[in-house]
Design a protein around this motif. Structure first.
Motif, short mmCIF file in Angstrom:
data_model
loop_
_atom_site.label_atom_id
_atom_site.label_comp_id
_atom_site.label_asym_id
_atom_site.label_seq_id
_atom_site.Cartn_x
_atom_site.Cartn_y
_atom_site.Cartn_z
N ASP A 93 -32.39 11.39 4.04
CA ASP A 93 -31.73 10.93 5.26
C ASP A 93 -31.06 9.58 5.03
OD1 ASP A 93 -32.55 13.17 6.55
OD2 ASP A 93 -34.23 12.24 7.61
N ALA A 94 -31.74 8.71 4.27
CA ALA A 94 -31.20 7.37 4.02
C ALA A 94 -29.84 7.44 3.33
CB ALA A 94 -32.18 6.55 3.19
N VAL A 95 -29.65 8.46 2.49
CA VAL A 95 -28.36 8.61 1.81
C VAL A 95 -27.25 8.83 2.82
CG1 VAL A 95 -27.04 10.14 0.32
CG2 VAL A 95 -29.36 9.50 -0.32
N GLN A 96 -27.52 9.70 3.80
CA GLN A 96 -26.49 9.98 4.81
C GLN A 96 -26.21 8.75 5.67
OE1 GLN A 96 -28.63 13.79 5.98
NE2 GLN A 96 -26.57 14.11 6.73
N ILE A 97 -27.30 8.05 6.03
CA ILE A 97 -27.13 6.83 6.83
C ILE A 97 -26.27 5.83 6.08
CG2 ILE A 97 -28.35 4.86 7.82
CD1 ILE A 97 -28.82 7.33 9.41
N CYS A 98 -26.41 5.78 4.76
CA CYS A 98 -25.65 4.84 3.95
C CYS A 98 -24.20 5.28 3.78
CB CYS A 98 -26.29 4.65 2.58
SG CYS A 98 -27.76 3.64 2.66
N GLY A 99 -23.81 6.35 4.43
CA GLY A 99 -22.41 6.72 4.44
C GLY A 99 -22.00 7.73 3.39
N ALA A 100 -22.98 8.33 2.70
CA ALA A 100 -22.64 9.32 1.69
C ALA A 100 -23.05 10.71 2.18
CB ALA A 100 -23.37 9.00 0.39
N PRO A 101 -22.24 11.74 1.89
CA PRO A 101 -22.58 13.09 2.36
C PRO A 101 -23.85 13.63 1.69
CG PRO A 101 -20.65 13.13 0.94
CD PRO A 101 -20.95 11.70 1.20
N LYS A 102 -24.37 14.72 2.28
CA LYS A 102 -25.62 15.33 1.84
C LYS A 102 -25.63 15.66 0.34
CE LYS A 102 -28.58 18.05 4.86
NZ LYS A 102 -28.70 19.15 5.79
N SER A 103 -24.48 16.12 -0.16
CA SER A 103 -24.42 16.55 -1.55
C SER A 103 -24.73 15.39 -2.49
CB SER A 103 -23.05 17.13 -1.86
OG SER A 103 -22.05 16.22 -1.49
N VAL A 104 -24.31 14.17 -2.10
CA VAL A 104 -24.62 12.99 -2.93
C VAL A 104 -26.12 12.78 -2.97
CG1 VAL A 104 -24.38 10.49 -3.14
CG2 VAL A 104 -22.41 11.88 -2.48
N GLY A 105 -26.79 13.02 -1.83
CA GLY A 105 -28.25 12.89 -1.79
C GLY A 105 -28.91 13.85 -2.74
N LEU A 106 -28.41 15.09 -2.77
CA LEU A 106 -28.99 16.09 -3.67
C LEU A 106 -28.79 15.66 -5.12
CD1 LEU A 106 -30.37 18.81 -3.04
CD2 LEU A 106 -28.23 19.92 -3.66
N ARG A 107 -27.60 15.11 -5.40
CA ARG A 107 -27.23 14.76 -6.77
C ARG A 107 -27.91 13.47 -7.24
NH1 ARG A 107 -22.23 13.07 -8.14
NH2 ARG A 107 -21.61 13.13 -5.97
N LYS A 108 -27.91 12.46 -6.34
CA LYS A 108 -28.33 11.12 -6.78
C LYS A 108 -29.78 10.81 -6.46
CE LYS A 108 -24.60 9.86 -8.62
NZ LYS A 108 -24.54 9.50 -10.04
N VAL A 109 -30.37 11.55 -5.53
CA VAL A 109 -31.76 11.24 -5.16
C VAL A 109 -32.71 12.39 -5.49
CG1 VAL A 109 -33.30 10.67 -3.25
CG2 VAL A 109 -31.07 9.58 -3.40
N VAL A 110 -32.44 13.58 -4.93
CA VAL A 110 -33.40 14.69 -5.11
C VAL A 110 -33.46 15.12 -6.57
CG1 VAL A 110 -34.05 17.00 -4.42
CG2 VAL A 110 -33.05 15.45 -2.76
N MET A 111 -32.30 15.39 -7.17
CA MET A 111 -32.29 15.86 -8.55
C MET A 111 -32.96 14.89 -9.52
SD MET A 111 -31.28 18.88 -8.67
CE MET A 111 -30.01 20.10 -8.78
N PRO A 112 -32.59 13.59 -9.50
CA PRO A 112 -33.27 12.68 -10.44
C PRO A 112 -34.78 12.63 -10.22
CG PRO A 112 -31.37 11.61 -9.47
CD PRO A 112 -31.54 12.91 -8.75
N LEU A 113 -35.21 12.67 -8.96
CA LEU A 113 -36.65 12.59 -8.70
C LEU A 113 -37.35 13.89 -9.09
CD1 LEU A 113 -36.70 10.68 -5.29
CD2 LEU A 113 -37.43 9.85 -7.52
N LEU A 114 -36.61 14.99 -9.03
CA LEU A 114 -37.19 16.30 -9.33
C LEU A 114 -37.02 16.66 -10.81
CD1 LEU A 114 -38.51 17.94 -7.12
CD2 LEU A 114 -36.43 19.29 -6.90
N ALA A 115 -36.21 15.87 -11.52
CA ALA A 115 -35.82 16.25 -12.89
C ALA A 115 -36.99 16.62 -13.80
CB ALA A 115 -34.97 15.14 -13.51
#
Lengths: 582, 374
Positions: free
Chosen positions: A482-504
């Motif tokens: 959610d914080a990614v979207q609040i920071c002005g980036a679309p959901k896909s950026v969250g998947l790419r920059k937050v979820v994927m690295p943490l799940l890698a």
């Protein structure tokens, strides 16, 4: 009425909006679910058809009647039950002391033992069995030859072709699975329970017997159920050791019906064995779930992550170490040494200076020829790549839907993904075989193809993938996305920059593990075997059945060596992976 | 035409019902309010009252069923026109209760994220300057390269604040940002936020269940119950003149005695209430009728306690002193009259001991007669 209808219209509208945005994800999950349900249905449906698949036939209970009147059924049933219970007992005999020794005492070389147990999960059981046959086969077994050098027996004295050896080998094969199922519970028992007993003067042995083990009973009970379920439907060890002596269990009877020595395959009759196996499986899995829930009652799960007390064994740590050592010798080192030795011998013989002279690489040449000429290597690589990628994508989609959306029925999806876990692998393989034959005219590419293998492997490994990814995704707080979207980036950026690295790390683990699971799997490959879909595991089997032991052993050595390389990479990248269990 | 003044956030007739497997659960049942530039507006209420849902609707993380939301002069959600801007186009900032600091990045990357991936593009130099400025605001200079996984709770809180401020959002949303800090740190951070609000002229929507945070940080407070605003006003109004027992109780008025309104003074200001501790007088709002069941509300710090019967004719209650706790500035005491317990904070007297009789005087102008909750 009107209001209700409007609300319904709105919710459909909402659904359509979601579908538009995340359509591919939902589509993947839907296709996977349909495939799983279809295969489950086919297993049951096929038992009510007589004759050959694809030929129109009436609904009948003929197969069940044949099952009941078959003289092998009763004997096979008893054997299956003995093997199932024995497998659970043997694996428990090794796993419980090992879990306690490794998790709770100061025994040396814990990390080494843990690493070997982790690797053992992937070592093919059929290779180990071949190793033991080389050692104790009545006529040519190396150990038997040794013994006969001293005491002149006619043949033997050891003989692997019996139900006892099947049970012991299956039990040892599943020991690491049991170990990882209960190791977590050993860590989770609140040490204050034991300390309380210590304070009132209980000895170490009394504490173990009266406090620790009773507390762990639900977890151990759950492990028994789980291993029993695998034990009754295990195929490869029973086939190698039971069939030569005409000692049948249900899984080998099923295979025999599909590949009879004389006459046509009897598909419906074979399927009955799968359905009959399903029954104890479902009962056992019901109790497994129940005990799993009960096991949480006793364990204290605090956020603090206290460390359980490590018990100082003093001089007793050496017997403990020997216990673990004996298991590792019997299950890994001795049989694989036999294979390595046989791989450079023209025929099985006792290691001696004289035998060293006959070392040659003929077996390896045959193995390499097989790998390269027959497309076996290519098939194996394609199989691993497609299964790993497929499992990863489907598991991600299912996990994400279950944990990150509010789709109605998402928990049903989770249950469907776990369904293949309850089905014996031989039944799943049978279902794909049956479908391929039935629809041979419509989809001619399925029967006997690599695609058939890929489909059934993906279906049976998806439950592993979703469990692993669920476990990690649930730990990533939704706020982080959610914080990614609040920071002005679309959901896909969250998947790419937050979820994927943490799940890698987890994704990497799932990818490698499923690739290796499909690499070493032989049971499903044998049920679907054809000249077009030979892989490394089935090639070893083929060499073995043709009596070319050195080629079978050589290919086995190549197989294990390659696996060792990949596993070292996994352990190097993520050393903690062996602690996560399975 | 309506002049909207300098409203930075307005929420109109917001409704939201969650549809979970066991059926619909109404969370927000028609809420309207607006916040002017540079003001702190607080939604105060117990958990489950719908305050966090409103915040998430404003942020764009939840979609309301009905209503309209404007940020600055832009409509970001309207159920009538069917428009709904996604969260990343609303230009709001938010500090999450969990802070939501990305653990795989360092402090600099966390704060720079909205500048790098946000709508507005910045040069590398600009980003460095802005992040440095934000770090200075929250007193975290020199920690830019530290891994976020190594931060303490207080530091995470500061980074979260810096990340929410660095791109100068129109409205800053704070979701119980102090609840995960220990008591002393909470006081410090609260004062710092107050300082920042005034220095930067921030517009803030603040959600909390802690009345002290609400009272000390806010320009206006809306007390919420069951998805509705039950009272809106300045912190002073909310504290001194709660509209009903729920609000009174929630902003720290521990003592509430049930009773019946039996008489009103001629100007209607003072009401006489029949209670189990006798007849007492208090300020009576309009709209209460003689004979109605009411709550007589006593704030802890208004009473005076005497060892000997003072010369007062009204609102004097004879009590047993059960517990006395000296805390420095005042003495906390637990008093009992019959089955009714009263918790009071009094200054003096020194000649009192536990388990003795005493007299509690409650000035009528400081007591409140409140309607019972609907």
């Amino acid at each position: 009425m009107q209001r209700e209808a409007r609300a319904k219209g709105e919710s459909i509208f909402r659904l359509v909006r979601i579908w538009n945005r995340e359509l591919p994800v939902f589509l993947i999950a839907l296709i996977a679910s349909v495939a799983i349900l279809l295969l489950t249905g086919v297993v049951i449906w096929s038992t009510f058809r007589s004759g050959l698949p694809g030929v129109t036939s009436a609904f009948s209970v003929e197969n069940y009647l044949a099952f009941l009147s078959n003289p092998f059924t009763a004997k096979g049933g008893v054997n299956t039950l003995i093997v199932g219970i024995g497998t659970a007992a043997i694996s428990l005999f090794f796993a419980v002391p090992m879990a306690w020794l490794i998790q709770r005492t100061n025994i040396p070389w814990k990390n080494f033992s843990l690493t070997l147990l982790f690797i053992q999960v992937l070592l093919p059981g059929f290779l180990k069995t071949m190793g033991w046959i080389m050692l104790i086969s009545p006529k040519i077994g190396i150990i038997n030859l040794w013994i006969r050098n001293i005491i002149p027996f006619e043949t033997g004295p050891l003989n692997p072709y019996n139900i006892t050896t099947i049970t012991i080998l299956q039990g040892m094969t599943l020991t690491p699975v049991t170990f990882f199922l209960i190791a977590g519970a050993f860590m989770a028992v609140d040490p204050s329970f034991e300390e309380a007993a210590q304070v009132v003067g209980a000895s170490l042995f009394q504490r173990l017997r009266k406090v620790t083990l009773p507390l762990l009973m639900p977890a151990i009970g759950a492990a028994i159920m789980y291993v029993f379920v695998i034990g009754v439907s295990m195929f490869e060890i029973a086939q190698l050791l039971g069939t030569p002596a005409r000692t049948w269990v249900f899984s080998t009877l099923m295979y025999d019906h599909l590949n009879p020595e004389f006459g046509l395959p009897r598909y419906g009759a074979a399927a009955v064995y799968g359905v009959v196996l399903l029954l104890p499986t479902l009962v056992a899995l019901y109790y497994y779930q129940k005990m799993l829930r009960a096991s949480y009652r006793y364990t204290t799960v605090t956020g603090k992550g206290y460390k359980p007390k490590i018990i100082d064994l003093g001089p007793w740590k050496w017997p403990g170490l020997i216990f673990i050592g004996v298991y590792l010798l019997l299950d890994i080192f001795i049989p694989f040494l036999a294979i390595a030795w046989t791989s450079v011998m023209p025929h099985i013989q006792v290691p001696s200076v004289a035998a060293l002279a006959s070392i040659n690489l003929t077996g390896y040449f045959s193995a390499m020829r097989k790998l390269l000429d027959g497309g076996v290597l290519m098939n194996t690589v394609l199989l691993m790549a497609f299964v790993a990628a497929g499992v990863l994508i489907i598991s991600m989609a299912i996990s994400w839907i279950v944990l990150r959306t509010r789709l109605p029925g998402r928990y049903l999806l989770d249950a469907v993904a776990m369904l293949p876990h309850a089905l014996p692998r031989i039944s799943l393989a049978f279902a794909v075989l049956f479908l391929g034959l039935t629809f041979n005219r419509i989809i001619p590419f399925l029967h006997g193809s690599l695609t058939a293998l890929i489909v059934v492997y993906i279906v049976s490994f998806v439950s592993f993938g979703t469990r692993a990814i669920n476990g990690s995704l649930i730990q990533i707080h939704p706020d982080l996305e959610d914080a990614v979207q609040i920071c002005g980036a679309p959901k896909s950026v969250g998947l790419r920059k937050v979820v994927m690295p943490l799940l890698a790390p987890t994704l990497f683990y799932v990818l490698i593990w499923t690739a290796l699971l499909s690499y070493r799997e032989v049971t499903m490959a044998l049920f679907l075997q054809s000249p077009r879909n030979m892989v490394m595991a089935t090639s070893i089997w083929q060499f073995w059945m043709a009596g070319d032991t050195s080629a079978a052993a050589a290919l086995g050595v190549i197989m294990v060596a390659f696996m060792a390389v990949i596993l070292s990479v996994l352990l190097y990248v993520n050393p903690q992976v062996k602690l996560r269990g399975l | 035409m309506i002049v909207r003044g300098n409203r930075m956030l307005s929420v109109d007739h917001l409704r939201k019902t969650y549809r979970i497997d066991s059926g619909p659960v109404p969370a927000v049942s028609g809420v309207s309010f607006c916040i002017e530039k540079g003001r702190v507006y607080t939604l105060l209420g117990p958990s489950g009252c719908g305050k966090s849902t409103i915040l998430r609707c404003v942020a764009g993380l939840e979609k309301p069923d009905e209503g309209e939301i404007r940020v600055g002069d832009r409509v970001v959600f309207s159920s009538l026109s069917g428009m709904s801007l996604p969260a990343h186009e609303r230009n709001v900032g938010m500090v999450f209760q969990s802070y939501a600091i990305w653990p795989h990045m360092n402090v600099f990357d966390n704060i720079a994220f909205p500048l790098v991936y946000g709508k507005k593009k910045h040069s590398k130099k600009e980003i460095e300057d802005l992040v440095e400025g934000a770090l200075k605001l929250v007193h975290m200079e020199g920690l830019a390269k530290r891994s976020a996984a190594l931060l303490s709770g207080g530091q995470q809180q500061r980074v979260a604040l810096a990340r929410a401020l660095v791109y100068q959002p129109d409205v800053l949303l704070l979701d119980e940002p102090l609840s995960n800090l220990d008591a002393r740190l909470r006081d410090t951070v609260r004062k710092e936020i107050r300082g920042l609000v005034k220095a930067l002229n921030l517009t803030i929507l603040f959600v909390t269940h802690d009345q002290i945070e609400a009272l000390s940080l806010s320009d206006r407070i809306a007390v919420m119950q069951n998805g509705l605003i039950v009272q809106e006003g300045s912190p002073r109004d909310i504290y001194l003149l709660p509209h009903n027992g729920f609000v009174g109780n929630f902003v720290g008025c521990a003592n509430q005695i049930k009773g019946r309104l039996v008489q009103k003074s001629e100007d209607g200001q003072i009401g006489l209430v029949d209670t189990v501790v006798g007849q007492v007088q208090g300020m009576c709002p309009e709209g209460l009728f003689i004979g109605e069941n009411v709550i007589f509300s006593i704030r802890p710090e208004i009473g005076s306690l005497y060892a000997h019967k003072p010369d007062k004719k009204i609102n004097l209650i004879e009590v047993d002193v059960e517990l006395l706790t000296f805390t420095g500035a005042f003495t906390e005491c637990l008093l009992r009259s019959g089955d009714t317990c009263l918790e009071m904070k009094v200054v003096g007297p020194d000649n009192l001991e536990e388990n003795q009789k005493a007299y509690l005087y409650l000035p009528p102008e400081s007591c409140l007669v409140l309607p019972t909750e609907a």
